[in-house]
Design an enzyme around this catalytic site. Sequence first.
Site, PDB file in Angstrom:
ATOM      1  N   SER A 119       0.740  -1.111   0.051  1.00  0.00           N
ATOM      2  CA  SER A 119       0.001  -0.067  -0.087  1.00  0.00           C
ATOM      3  C   SER A 119       0.905   1.040  -0.012  1.00  0.00           C
ATOM      4  CB  SER A 119      -0.950  -0.155   1.493  1.00  0.00           C
ATOM      5  OG  SER A 119      -1.510   1.337   1.529  1.00  0.00           O
ATOM      6  N   SER A 120       0.305   2.297  -0.487  1.00  0.00           N
ATOM      7  CA  SER A 120       1.315   3.530  -0.559  1.00  0.00           C
ATOM      8  C   SER A 120       1.461   4.273   0.838  1.00  0.00           C
ATOM      9  CB  SER A 120       0.605   4.571  -1.543  1.00  0.00           C
ATOM     10  OG  SER A 120      -0.863   4.958  -1.371  1.00  0.00           O
ATOM     11  N   CYS A 121       0.729   3.737   1.696  1.00  0.00           N
ATOM     12  CA  CYS A 121       0.696   4.292   3.215  1.00  0.00           C
ATOM     13  C   CYS A 121       2.130   3.847   3.776  1.00  0.00           C
ATOM     14  CB  CYS A 121      -0.250   3.678   4.233  1.00  0.00           C
ATOM     15  SG  CYS A 121      -0.232   1.988   4.544  1.00  0.00           S
ATOM     16  N   TYR A 148      -0.434  -0.726  10.078  1.00  0.00           N
ATOM     17  CA  TYR A 148      -0.744  -1.406   8.924  1.00  0.00           C
ATOM     18  C   TYR A 148       0.631  -1.239   7.746  1.00  0.00           C
ATOM     19  CZ  TYR A 148      -2.876  -2.442   4.311  1.00  0.00           C
ATOM     20  OH  TYR A 148      -3.009  -2.889   3.038  1.00  0.00           O
ATOM     21  N   LYS A 152       3.233  -4.079   6.155  1.00  0.00           N
ATOM     22  CA  LYS A 152       3.599  -3.966   4.622  1.00  0.00           C
ATOM     23  C   LYS A 152       5.038  -3.641   4.392  1.00  0.00           C
ATOM     24  CE  LYS A 152      -0.474  -5.216   3.056  1.00  0.00           C
ATOM     25  NZ  LYS A 152      -0.587  -6.472   2.380  1.00  0.00           N
ATOM     26  N   HIS A 191     -12.671   2.952   3.123  1.00  0.00           N
ATOM     27  CA  HIS A 191     -11.733   3.977   2.667  1.00  0.00           C
ATOM     28  C   HIS A 191     -12.822   5.014   2.317  1.00  0.00           C
ATOM     29  CE1 HIS A 191      -9.016   0.631   2.588  1.00  0.00           C
ATOM     30  NE2 HIS A 191      -8.036   1.566   3.171  1.00  0.00           N
TER      31      HIS A 191
END
Length: 324
Positions: A119-121, A148, A152, A191
């Site tokens: 994920s881009s987070c 999270y 990742k 989201h």
Amino acid sequence: MTTGEHFSPRPLDRSAKFYVAGHRGLVGSAVWRKLEMEGFTDLVGRGSAELDLMNREAVFDFFAETRPRYAVLAAAKVGGILANSTYPVDFLSDNLRIQVNVLDAAREHEVERLLFLGSSCIYPKFAEQPIKEESLLTGHLEGTNDAYAIAKIAGIMQVQAVRRQYGLPWISAMPTNLYGPGDNFSPEGSHVLPALIRRYDEAARSGAKTVANWGTGSPRREFLHVDDMASACLHLMENYDGPSQVNVGTGTDVTIKELAAIVADAVGYDGEITWDTTKPDGTPQKLLDVSRLAQSGWTAKIALEEGIRGTLNWFRTNSDHVRS
């Protein structure tokens, strides 16, 4: 393919066994659809009731039994700002266990090509925009979803470690905000985009004069349709081999206020839109640099307005299920 053998990206064998972990989720189901469309004939998937990916012994038994040649790891515990802020232990612990079990079992049984989805987070909260792959681990994470993100990041590191230690040509892809058919529209776990779709659809149906949204509406976000994401996954598996994760997105973004206006227009809501500034905004901007992906020959094709209309239609058609 034997461990350590030189690998050059090439078309995947359409008759080989292909495991999609999380094949009933938003991304996994899109990957499954794409693989079927592309002629893959031996797809393998297991729902959580059939295979608990947090059960290490069960995961190893599954790989020993099925012995897939290819795999996409799209299974994860996911959620929006509220869910991530409320249950950080779950998002860290569950995702770490899922990833370690699947990646360890896939490595033991020498899965030839594996794509890990993150994920881009994973990128720092104040990373330079647009965010390049090299920004990983260069700053502090966004506090609302750091648990999270750490899980990742650990997955990316494990893929890189497998490449170094065992020579398997595994890769990682980091999508931007995804949306589309099969999304989570629940008020607690969704989201921003599915949350807006549900909120405005309910407001339009009830005749509400006002819709209140979280935050100021000023943060900028990038959105990618899951069917585009699935296309990018197959493209990367056939055209990319490298240790770095690859950003997957559109390369363009909108403010949350602009997004809300697009959703309101698609739904047909013409009431007042207000903003609850006591609620968090999250990261001010999160736009991915997708030049590495573009250089490999892939760009997104589904426009945001088109994708939102299609997702709204899916939501309305399946409202009995997603509103439960």
